[in-house]
Design a protein around this motif. Structure first.
Motif, mmCIF file in Angstrom:
data_model
loop_
_atom_site.group_PDB
_atom_site.id
_atom_site.type_symbol
_atom_site.label_atom_id
_atom_site.label_comp_id
_atom_site.label_asym_id
_atom_site.label_seq_id
_atom_site.Cartn_x
_atom_site.Cartn_y
_atom_site.Cartn_z
ATOM 1 N N THR A 112 28.386 -5.393 21.293
ATOM 2 C CA THR A 112 28.733 -4.980 20.017
ATOM 3 C C THR A 112 29.532 -6.669 19.494
ATOM 4 O O THR A 112 30.351 -6.172 19.183
ATOM 5 N N ASN A 113 29.072 -7.218 19.903
ATOM 6 C CA ASN A 113 29.722 -8.610 19.885
ATOM 7 C C ASN A 113 28.594 -9.612 18.629
ATOM 8 O O ASN A 113 29.266 -11.282 18.806
ATOM 9 N N CYS A 114 28.080 -8.631 17.655
ATOM 10 C CA CYS A 114 27.375 -9.031 17.057
ATOM 11 C C CYS A 114 27.862 -9.300 15.450
ATOM 12 O O CYS A 114 28.070 -8.277 15.127
ATOM 13 N N VAL A 115 28.097 -10.417 14.743
ATOM 14 C CA VAL A 115 29.119 -10.176 14.169
ATOM 15 C C VAL A 115 28.578 -10.617 13.028
ATOM 16 O O VAL A 115 27.657 -11.702 12.696
ATOM 17 N N ASN A 162 37.005 -8.694 3.050
ATOM 18 C CA ASN A 162 35.824 -9.436 3.322
ATOM 19 C C ASN A 162 34.574 -10.065 2.934
ATOM 20 O O ASN A 162 34.174 -10.058 4.343
ATOM 21 N N ILE A 163 35.005 -9.634 1.805
ATOM 22 C CA ILE A 163 34.678 -11.315 1.660
ATOM 23 C C ILE A 163 34.816 -12.765 0.784
ATOM 24 O O ILE A 163 36.099 -12.532 0.169
ATOM 25 N N LEU A 325 37.113 -16.062 14.564
ATOM 26 C CA LEU A 325 37.279 -16.092 16.371
ATOM 27 C C LEU A 325 38.697 -14.860 15.934
ATOM 28 O O LEU A 325 38.561 -14.550 17.627
ATOM 29 N N ILE A 326 39.411 -15.178 15.644
ATOM 30 C CA ILE A 326 40.513 -14.505 15.941
ATOM 31 C C ILE A 326 40.304 -13.328 15.986
ATOM 32 O O ILE A 326 41.437 -11.899 16.889
ATOM 33 N N ASP A 327 39.755 -12.215 15.214
ATOM 34 C CA ASP A 327 39.654 -11.470 14.482
ATOM 35 C C ASP A 327 38.337 -10.665 15.991
ATOM 36 O O ASP A 327 38.771 -9.289 16.721
ATOM 37 N N GLU A 331 40.484 -8.004 19.252
ATOM 38 C CA GLU A 331 39.289 -7.038 19.213
ATOM 39 C C GLU A 331 39.422 -6.612 21.065
ATOM 40 O O GLU A 331 38.978 -5.558 21.892
ATOM 41 N N LYS A 332 38.785 -8.169 21.322
ATOM 42 C CA LYS A 332 38.478 -7.467 22.915
ATOM 43 C C LYS A 332 39.946 -7.763 23.842
ATOM 44 O O LYS A 332 39.542 -6.445 24.051
#
Length: 352
Positions: A112-115, A162-163, A325-327, A331-332
């Motif tokens: 689930t870590n693919c963005v 998010n654009i 990176l912060i997001d 989430e983690k």
């Protein structure tokens, strides 16, 4: 933190964006690069750890995708092997610029870590300008070519939360802009000969044509042909009168940022480019549906007309990387807290 930056090389825009973002990422984490596809004429300026054949659309020579050559290159067995062998489980985070191998590998391995970090991700938003008629097949390809549930998009304007606006090369930000007399043309889905038959009719106008079919610089009449590359294209772009290109994303964005007169021609059967053309048309950019001899009069009028669209796109590259990176870290952390709470609470003690 170990990051895999996955980029596809169908077209040059993905490569240009990767050049700028990877150098920032490397200052913040350990980064490996994966690249798939065969249709970019620019080389990535970073070391590549994984190279895959991937899934590429082959450009034709008369303004569209060559579906026959695309099918000939497609090997489903190779594709499945590449997806299976892609080492996504070695990485904390995968940043994906419309790259299908790492995206499908993450999906099948339940990672689930693919963005997403691409222009294409922005096209999934309901808030961007779109044609009234939606092609369901092409819309399906856009969504599932490189499937990701989360992501960050780029577009000509900030249409959604998010654009982000386009990433502009530092070379273009820092150089002097001049207004010369030539038109810079980048139309990789047309052959040199086809472009010569059109632009030679506009004999009073000089053209710089950058082409994947040109191996060495040469001149025919009013047209100078160049191989695609970084330095000469940037020099031509900075000093041109105007730009003619397909309605991709990177070259139109650069032309708008530099305040250059812009004319775009969507590539045939390319859903993304037709969506871009709608947005550009609303911004006041001249759009031609096709390039043929009937286009010559329209191009001549466009050359004579003052038709500038300029946007001062800010340099948000560091901001974008830091947000990604912060997001991810947030989430983690939230997942860890949630799992700790679940382990701490005894289901028998829960009051219904």
């Amino acid at each position: 933190m170990k990051i895999l930056y996955a980029v596809q090389s169908t077209g040059n825009g993905h490569i240009i964006r990767a050049n700028e973002l990877i150098k920032i990422l490397k200052k913040r984490a350990e980064v490996d690069v994966l690249i798939s596809g065969t249709q970019s004429s620019l080389k990535l300026k970073h070391d590549v750890k994984y190279r895959y054949k991937g899934l590429s659309f082959v450009f034709g020579k008369r303004g569209g995708i060559d579906f026959l050559k695309t099918l000939k290159l497609f090997n489903p067995i190779t594709l499945i092997k590449e997806i299976y062998n892609c080492p996504v489980d070695k990485y904390d985070l995968i940043i994906n610029d419309f790259e299908p191998i790492s995206a499908w590998s993450s999906l099948f391995k339940r990672k689930t870590n693919c963005v997403a970090c691409s222009h294409q991700f922005s096209l999934l938003s309901d808030k961007i300008p779109k044609e009234s008629k939606v092609n369901l097949i092409q819309s399906f390809i856009l969504k599932y070519y490189s499937p990701t549930k989360k992501g960050y998009g780029f577009h000509f304007k900030k249409y959604d939360k998010n654009i982000f606006t386009p990433i502009i090369k530092n070379n273009l930000r820092n150089e002097e802009i001049k207004n010369g007399s030539h038109i810079t043309a980048y139309l990789p889905s047309y052959s040199d000969e086809y472009l010569f038959t059109i632009f030679s009719k506009l004999y009073k106008q000089n053209f710089h044509v950058f082409s994947p079919y040109t191996k060495h610089k040469y001149r025919r009449g009013n047209i100078a042909f160049f191989p695609t590359g970084y330095e000469e294209f940037e020099e031509s772009l900075l000093s041109c009168l105007g730009v003619i290109c397909n309605s991709g994303f990177e070259t139109p964005s650069e032309a708008i940022f530099l305040g250059k007169k812009l004319l775009v021609i969507p590539m045939k059967n390319q859903f993304e480019q037709h969506m871009n053309a709608v947005a550009l048309d609303k911004m006041g950019v001249k759009v031609l549906k096709k390039l043929n001899e009937k286009s010559i009069i329209k191009i001549r009028k466009w050359i004579k007309k003052e038709n500038l669209v300029r946007m001062s796109y800010p340099d948000e590259n560091k901001k974008i990387i830091d947000k990604i990176l912060i997001d991810y870290i947030r989430e983690k952390s939230n997942n860890k807290i949630s799992n700790s709470v679940k382990n701490f609470i005894n289901p028998r003690d829960t009051i219904l």
